[in-house]
Design a protein around this motif. Structure first.
Motif, PDB file in Angstrom:
ATOM      1  N   UNK A  52     -27.396 123.324  80.666  1.00  0.00           N
ATOM      2  CA  UNK A  52     -27.329 123.660  79.248  1.00  0.00           C
ATOM      3  C   UNK A  52     -27.307 122.386  78.415  1.00  0.00           C
ATOM      4  N   UNK A  53     -27.295 122.548  77.095  1.00  0.00           N
ATOM      5  CA  UNK A  53     -27.207 121.365  76.231  1.00  0.00           C
ATOM      6  C   UNK A  53     -25.898 120.640  76.528  1.00  0.00           C
ATOM      7  N   UNK A  54     -25.896 119.320  76.460  1.00  0.00           N
ATOM      8  CA  UNK A  54     -24.696 118.564  76.848  1.00  0.00           C
ATOM      9  C   UNK A  54     -23.522 118.808  75.902  1.00  0.00           C
ATOM     10  N   UNK A  55     -22.335 118.722  76.455  1.00  0.00           N
ATOM     11  CA  UNK A  55     -21.100 118.815  75.673  1.00  0.00           C
ATOM     12  C   UNK A  55     -20.506 117.417  75.553  1.00  0.00           C
ATOM     13  N   UNK A  56     -20.175 117.016  74.342  1.00  0.00           N
ATOM     14  CA  UNK A  56     -19.534 115.725  74.087  1.00  0.00           C
ATOM     15  C   UNK A  56     -18.184 115.990  73.442  1.00  0.00           C
ATOM     16  N   UNK A  57     -17.133 115.403  73.993  1.00  0.00           N
ATOM     17  CA  UNK A  57     -15.784 115.548  73.467  1.00  0.00           C
ATOM     18  C   UNK A  57     -15.378 114.278  72.728  1.00  0.00           C
ATOM     19  N   UNK A  58     -14.560 114.433  71.702  1.00  0.00           N
ATOM     20  CA  UNK A  58     -13.973 113.282  71.030  1.00  0.00           C
ATOM     21  C   UNK A  58     -12.476 113.271  71.325  1.00  0.00           C
ATOM     22  N   UNK A  59     -11.963 112.112  71.731  1.00  0.00           N
ATOM     23  CA  UNK A  59     -10.527 111.957  71.924  1.00  0.00           C
ATOM     24  C   UNK A  59      -9.926 111.594  70.572  1.00  0.00           C
ATOM     25  N   UNK A  60      -9.046 112.443  70.050  1.00  0.00           N
ATOM     26  CA  UNK A  60      -8.569 112.271  68.677  1.00  0.00           C
ATOM     27  C   UNK A  60      -7.047 112.306  68.619  1.00  0.00           C
ATOM     28  N   UNK A  61      -6.467 111.248  68.101  1.00  0.00           N
ATOM     29  CA  UNK A  61      -5.015 111.177  67.924  1.00  0.00           C
ATOM     30  C   UNK A  61      -4.593 111.690  66.553  1.00  0.00           C
ATOM     31  N   UNK A  62      -5.563 111.819  65.644  1.00  0.00           N
ATOM     32  CA  UNK A  62      -5.248 112.154  64.263  1.00  0.00           C
ATOM     33  C   UNK A  62      -5.219 110.935  63.361  1.00  0.00           C
ATOM     34  N   UNK A  63      -5.356 109.728  63.970  1.00  0.00           N
ATOM     35  CA  UNK A  63      -5.415 108.508  63.182  1.00  0.00           C
ATOM     36  C   UNK A  63      -6.774 108.344  62.528  1.00  0.00           C
ATOM     37  N   UNK A  64      -6.878 107.342  61.652  1.00  0.00           N
ATOM     38  CA  UNK A  64      -8.096 107.163  60.860  1.00  0.00           C
ATOM     39  C   UNK A  64      -9.323 106.919  61.740  1.00  0.00           C
ATOM     40  N   UNK A  65      -9.187 106.088  62.767  1.00  0.00           N
ATOM     41  CA  UNK A  65     -10.344 105.756  63.598  1.00  0.00           C
ATOM     42  C   UNK A  65     -10.895 106.991  64.300  1.00  0.00           C
ATOM     43  N   UNK A  66     -10.003 107.758  64.938  1.00  0.00           N
ATOM     44  CA  UNK A  66     -10.489 108.906  65.703  1.00  0.00           C
ATOM     45  C   UNK A  66     -10.861 110.084  64.804  1.00  0.00           C
ATOM     46  N   UNK A  67     -10.233 110.213  63.631  1.00  0.00           N
ATOM     47  CA  UNK A  67     -10.644 111.282  62.714  1.00  0.00           C
ATOM     48  C   UNK A  67     -12.023 110.979  62.130  1.00  0.00           C
ATOM     49  N   UNK A  68     -12.287 109.714  61.828  1.00  0.00           N
ATOM     50  CA  UNK A  68     -13.619 109.331  61.357  1.00  0.00           C
ATOM     51  C   UNK A  68     -14.656 109.613  62.434  1.00  0.00           C
ATOM     52  N   UNK A  69     -14.297 109.328  63.681  1.00  0.00           N
ATOM     53  CA  UNK A  69     -15.200 109.582  64.803  1.00  0.00           C
ATOM     54  C   UNK A  69     -15.455 111.084  64.960  1.00  0.00           C
ATOM     55  N   UNK A  70     -14.398 111.881  64.842  1.00  0.00           N
ATOM     56  CA  UNK A  70     -14.540 113.333  64.979  1.00  0.00           C
ATOM     57  C   UNK A  70     -15.438 113.903  63.887  1.00  0.00           C
ATOM     58  N   UNK A  71     -15.266 113.408  62.666  1.00  0.00           N
ATOM     59  CA  UNK A  71     -16.079 113.922  61.564  1.00  0.00           C
ATOM     60  C   UNK A  71     -17.547 113.563  61.757  1.00  0.00           C
ATOM     61  N   UNK A  72     -17.813 112.361  62.244  1.00  0.00           N
ATOM     62  CA  UNK A  72     -19.199 111.942  62.476  1.00  0.00           C
ATOM     63  C   UNK A  72     -19.824 112.745  63.612  1.00  0.00           C
ATOM     64  N   UNK A  73     -19.045 112.998  64.664  1.00  0.00           N
ATOM     65  CA  UNK A  73     -19.555 113.801  65.773  1.00  0.00           C
ATOM     66  C   UNK A  73     -19.862 115.224  65.302  1.00  0.00           C
ATOM     67  N   UNK A  74     -18.963 115.802  64.503  1.00  0.00           N
ATOM     68  CA  UNK A  74     -19.172 117.162  64.006  1.00  0.00           C
ATOM     69  C   UNK A  74     -20.423 117.247  63.142  1.00  0.00           C
ATOM     70  N   UNK A  75     -20.750 116.181  62.426  1.00  0.00           N
ATOM     71  CA  UNK A  75     -21.935 116.170  61.569  1.00  0.00           C
ATOM     72  C   UNK A  75     -23.213 115.967  62.371  1.00  0.00           C
ATOM     73  N   UNK A  76     -23.191 115.028  63.303  1.00  0.00           N
ATOM     74  CA  UNK A  76     -24.418 114.621  63.996  1.00  0.00           C
ATOM     75  C   UNK A  76     -24.783 115.519  65.173  1.00  0.00           C
ATOM     76  N   UNK A  77     -23.802 115.996  65.927  1.00  0.00           N
ATOM     77  CA  UNK A  77     -24.095 116.723  67.157  1.00  0.00           C
ATOM     78  C   UNK A  77     -24.976 117.957  66.942  1.00  0.00           C
TER      79      UNK A  77
END
Length: 355
Positions: A52-77
């Motif tokens: 199937x299409x690949x699954x990519x997970x983001x490791x998120x602590x809730x801090x600025x770096x990982x929340x920015x990463x999560x938002x970008x992944x949610x937009x691009x994926x």
């Protein structure tokens, strides 16, 4: 009008990594398709095995770096046909950590990520609090990736984190591999990806601010009891005051240059090792002596790890002592290494084994 420059920067960084993951996924699917064309396989079997299409997970602590990463992944994926989920790890080291983890789960789901889960871990004491928490976190992320069949896990380490890692390696005096910092791709099968190693921490925080993303600032990040915290708030600012701006960028460049050099030396050592191994698996001292020290010590370190010495407990001073059995042989006794591994010289051979 396009997105804010900070938002555009984090999205571009994530898009590049997702394209790499897609290319690897397509290559894997192609190989599977080629295998399915053999006469022994039915078309139903081939259809069943098509990934199937690949699954990519983001490791998120809730801090600025990982929340920015999560938002970008949610937009691009979704734009690339990739499934995107998130994992937050509850280390249980602070009061209310379970509530904080639940809040992060809610935020990730609001971004549209699925699956999303919180994983509670028990942090031990081996190697100090920072190392123990890191070990527990990666074990949880590995388990989550296996459970969900994820192709990759994205981590929010920035250029600032890379600079801190280089300085910590320099302080330990552990050699060029420590100075190479964190790899953009690491883990079993290249599981872990770090899209933000070329972006600074302020870019990630700015991206969160302009998108109105709530962030959580971990009090451990400002606690002077932790070495990395002292380095972040005291050491690096002092270096920039003494040397001027650009220290973080220079350290990040040092990491990449050191990684290139270390990779080349590792490859050289791997080729050279075959030429100094005897039929019984021992190492020929004359052959080792003829090699450059950087290559020889890599072979010695690898041999010690293969014999059972834990890599995390094997320091430069251990390898230097073993090296003297080659370069300064005067009949000295065997060298005891971590993991109950012993290195001794027997005639013209170096034998490294447990016990």
């Amino acid at each position: 009008m396009g997105p804010h420059p900070a938002v555009a920067a984090i999205r571009l960084a994530v898009r590049r990594v997702l394209h790499d993951i897609l290319d690897e996924h397509d290559l894997s699917a192609h190989h599977l398709s080629e295998r399915s064309r053999t006469p022994s396989r039915t078309s139903a079997t081939a259809s069943h095995e098509r990934p199937p299409s690949p699954l990519v997970l983001v490791a998120c602590s809730g801090g600025a770096d990982s929340m920015a990463l999560a938002s970008a992944l949610a937009f691009e994926a979704p734009r690339l046909g990739i499934r995107a989920g998130g994992i937050t790890v509850d280390h249980g080291l602070q009061a209310g950590s379970d509530l904080r983890a639940a809040e992060v789960v809610l935020r990730l789901r609001e971004l549209g990520l699925d699956p999303v889960e919180s994983v509670a871990v028990s942090v031990g004491r081996d190697g100090g609090p920072e190392a123990a928490a890191r070990d527990a976190r990666y074990a949880a992320l590995d388990a989550a990736a296996e459970q969900h069949g994820a192709s990759a896990v994205l981590l929010g380490h920035t250029r600032d984190d890379q600079a801190e890692t280089v300085l910590l390696g320099l302080a330990r005096g552990s050699g060029i591999r420590s100075l190479s910092g964190m790899a953009a791709v690491s883990g079993a099968g290249g599981r872990y990806r770090r899209p933000f190693l070329q972006l600074d921490r302020q870019t990630a925080r700015k991206a969160c601010m302009v998108q109105s993303l709530p962030v959580w600032d971990d009090p451990h990040n400002t606690d002077p009891a932790y070495t990395r915290s002292r380095l972040r708030h005291e050491g690096l600012p002092a270096l920039e005051k003494a040397l001027g701006k650009g220290v973080v960028e220079a350290l990040a460049r040092t990491a990449q240059l050191s990684r290139d050099d270390a990779d080349a030396l590792d490859a050289w050592a791997s080729r050279a090792e075959a030429g100094v191994r005897d039929a019984d698996g021992g190492l020929e001292c004359a052959g080792l002596y003829a090699l450059p020290p950087a290559v020889r010590r890599r072979i010695l370190r690898r041999a010690a790890i293969e014999a059972g010495a834990p890599a995390g407990s094997l320091f430069a001073r251990h390898i230097e002592e073993v090296d003297r059995l080659i370069t300064g042989w005067r009949g000295q006794r065997a060298i005891n290494l971590p993991g109950k591994v012993v290195a001794r010289r027997q005639g013209g051979r170096l034998v490294i084994r447990q016990g």
